[in-house]
Design an enzyme around this catalytic site. Sequence first.
Site: not given
Length: 264
Positions: A85, A232
Site C-alpha cells: 500500500d 507498505h
Amino acid sequence: MVRSGGRGWYGKVLAAALGVTAVAALTSLWGTQLGAGGGRPGQSGVSAAPSEPNPQAQGRKAAPVAAEIAHASEGGPRSVNITIDDGPDPVWTPQVLQVLRDNGVKATFCMVGTQASAHPDLVKDVVAAGHRLCDHTVSHDVTMDRQSEAYQSQQILDAERMITEASGGVRPMYYRAPGGAFTPHSRDLAASRGMRPLGWNIDSKDFERAGTAAIVATVKSEISNGPTLLFHDGGGDRSQTVAALRELLPWLKEQGHTFGFPVR
C-alpha cells in the site's frame, strides 16, 4: 492500512491532492461515472503472471464485480496474497519489486492517486512485472466513511483515472479504502467499475516501524488468520518492510504456501 491520526506524510498528500482533484471533481467526475466502468499460483510456491489479457486493459469495458470486501485468494486454501500500500515511491517501490522478483512472487499494489501521477514509470514497472493494481484513493483520507458520497466518488474515480493514465491504460482491479473506511456507496461504486473492494487478514504493522523482527514476528504469529497480508511501500522509510519481505517470502514457501491474487 490501519487508521491512525497525525501522519504528516498523509497531510502533505492530502494538501497536494486537493489542488489536483478540485477541478477534476467539477469538470470530469460525473462524465467519468458515465464511462466504461486470475492469476494462478505457479509451481513450487511461485506465482505466474495472469495467462489471459488483463480484463482491466485499456479499451475493454470493466465488467462489474462483487461489492463484498474480498479477503480470499484466487490460488486456493494454501495461497497467500501479498498486498503493498501507499506507493509508488521512488526509493522503496523498486526495492520491493526486486525482493518480489527474487522470490518469484506476484503482489497487488494499492496505489495513492497522487503518487501514481508523480511516478508513472514505477506504475508501468509494477504492471510489466505481472503485478496487479489497486485504487487506494487520491489522497489516502482515512475518514472516507464520514465524508459525503460526492467526495467518496471523487476520491475513487479520480484515483482510478490517475492510476490508469500512469500505467499506460491498465485499470486498477481492486479498491482498498484507506484505513478500511469502506461504505456501502464506495463499495458499490468501485464494484460497478470492476474494482473488487479489498480488505486484509493480517496487518504486518510495518507502518509503525517497530523493527524488522517485529514485522516478521507479527506475520508469523497471525498467518492462520487468513491469506491477505498488508505491507507498505510508501509513506516513509520502508527499509524494515523490504528486509521483512526478504525474510518472510522464503519462510512462507517453507510453510507450504503459494502466492496468488485476491479473488474478484
